[in-house]
Write a protein that holds these residues in place. Structure first.
Motif, PDB file in Angstrom:
ATOM      1  N   GLY A 246       0.826  -1.196   0.000  1.00  0.00           N
ATOM      2  CA  GLY A 246       0.000   0.000   0.000  1.00  0.00           C
ATOM      3  C   GLY A 246       0.859   1.244   0.000  1.00  0.00           C
TER       4      GLY A 246
ATOM      5  N   GLY B 153       0.414   3.539   2.317  1.00  0.00           N
ATOM      6  CA  GLY B 153       0.622   3.876   3.715  1.00  0.00           C
ATOM      7  C   GLY B 153       0.175   5.293   4.032  1.00  0.00           C
ATOM      8  N   THR B 154       0.728   5.851   5.092  1.00  0.00           N
ATOM      9  CA  THR B 154       0.252   7.152   5.559  1.00  0.00           C
ATOM     10  C   THR B 154       0.814   8.328   4.768  1.00  0.00           C
TER      11      THR B 154
ATOM     12  N   THR C  86      -0.517   8.969   2.194  1.00  0.00           N
ATOM     13  CA  THR C  86      -1.802   9.502   1.728  1.00  0.00           C
ATOM     14  C   THR C  86      -2.240  10.700   2.577  1.00  0.00           C
ATOM     15  N   GLU C  87      -1.865  10.699   3.871  1.00  0.00           N
ATOM     16  CA  GLU C  87      -2.228  11.821   4.730  1.00  0.00           C
ATOM     17  C   GLU C  87      -1.416  13.073   4.405  1.00  0.00           C
TER      18      GLU C  87
ATOM     19  N   MET D 154     -14.407   7.035   7.471  1.00  0.00           N
ATOM     20  CA  MET D 154     -13.326   7.822   6.902  1.00  0.00           C
ATOM     21  C   MET D 154     -13.848   9.224   6.620  1.00  0.00           C
TER      22      MET D 154
ATOM     23  N   GLN E   7     -10.555  11.589   2.765  1.00  0.00           N
ATOM     24  CA  GLN E   7      -9.535  10.620   3.187  1.00  0.00           C
ATOM     25  C   GLN E   7      -9.556   9.411   2.266  1.00  0.00           C
TER      26      GLN E   7
ATOM     27  N   ASP F 207      -7.415   5.430   1.310  1.00  0.00           N
ATOM     28  CA  ASP F 207      -6.390   4.410   1.550  1.00  0.00           C
ATOM     29  C   ASP F 207      -6.246   3.642   0.254  1.00  0.00           C
TER      30      ASP F 207
END
Length: 334
Positions: free
Chosen positions: A59, A61-62, A64-65, A142, A146, A148
């Protein structure tokens, strides 16, 4: 600051793998050729000597944030492809097809199109087909903006062209392919260090220095697969190690056999500025930097000494960073 303080417990991660190992192995049949811990799962299609399917999953992972802070989604699909396909080619397999799983708080068609277009562009570079996927809308669990993102890649390996632990020998050299950025690893720690910066980005009040730092963080991952595939097809590689979570040495250890050790000379290259700034800004110990980030080496290649010059000339900025000798630790800093 370290990874555990940022919320990632690596001890629990290792314990989780041990806890599931027996259940995973209970599903194996005689066609399964790999065990837990490799860069891809290997499944033989027929009798011995038949082609072998290799599958990987990962993936974004974070990171994306970090993208979410400014709505910068254009490179996230490329990050996903890099994490999956660059693992796959470490086995010597040629990618065939790819699937994605996209979870969103709210289904915004323009956002979905941006993400999938980014994936498709990256997959073109590896001649890999995007044959399916899933878009899951998760309202209430979510935030509307947001996401994932995870992926699944499958490739085909010719047993005669396989690379990996069985080919590595004493005297082999380790060649590093440069990474100018963080790629898509360690972002829980990155976000903990740069919480205020990301708040300023969200609020539209970031300074020019903060905007520059944000651009470094969000820069998409390099994709090494085309180079690794070419080198593999020309029989120039013994093994390849994708420097993802765990850093250079932890991942390199996965392709070094018992009784041998790859010694990595940290003085052979300089870290890109994004890593030195991160270490300084977060007061992160050297050991934590080494065990979390790629530090400017996104892929490590193990090659016969006779092939060093050919491999170095195959990728701009590549450098010899170590060699294989006898030892009890499969890979270590020297």
């Amino acid at each position: 600051m370290d990874y555990q303080q940022a919320g990632v417990d690596l001890v629990n991660a290792e314990e989780a793998v041990r806890a599931i190992s027996s259940a995973v192995r209970s599903t194996y049949n005689t066609q399964v050729l790999s065990d837990i811990g490799g860069f891809g799962g290997l499944y033989r299609l027929g009798d011995e000597g038949s082609g072998i399917l290799v599958a990987t999953t990962d993936g974004v992972g974070t990171k994306t944030e970090v993208a979410r802070a400014a709505g910068r989604w254009e490179g996230i699909g490329q990050d996903l492809v890099a994490m999956c396909i660059d693992d796959l080619v470490c086995t010597g397999a040629r990618p065939l097809f790819f699937l994605d799983y996209l979870a969103v708080g709210k289904n915004e068609p323009s956002l979905i199109a941006t993400l999938v277009t980014s994936m498709a562009t990256a997959l073109h570079s590896t001649n890999t087909a995007l044959i399916g996927g899933e878009i899951a809308e998760h309202p209430g669990t979510m935030a509307p903006d947001q996401i994932d993102l995870a992926g699944f890649a499958v490739g085909l390996m010719d047993p005669q062209a396989a690379i990996g632990v069985n080919r590595v020998r004493v005297g082999d050299r380790v060649i590093g392919l440069p990474s100018p950025n963080l790629r898509s690893n360690g972002f829980s720690l990155v976000r903990a260090v740069y919480t205020e910066l990301l708040d300023h980005i969200r609020g539209g009040v970031a300074s020019s220095e903060e905007l520059f730092r944000y651009e470094q963080l969000i820069e998409p991952s390099v994709i090494y697969a085309p180079t690794v595939l070419t080198l593999t097809s020309n029989s120039l590689l013994h093994a390849a190690s994708h420097s993802t979570g765990g850093g250079i040495v932890h991942n390199l250890a996965r392709v070094i056999p018992d009784g041998l050790s790859a010694h990595i000379d940290a003085s052979t290259w300089e870290w890109p500025k994004v890593f030195t700034d991160l270490m300084h800004d977060g007061e992160i110990p050297l050991s934590e930097m080494r065990s979390t980030f790629n530090l400017g080496i996104g892929m490590a290649l193990v090659v016969d000494p006779a092939h060093v010059e050919a491999v170095l000339s195959s990728y701009p900025g590549s450098i010899e960073i170590g060699r294989v000798g006898e030892g009890t630790k499969r890979a270590q800093w020297s």
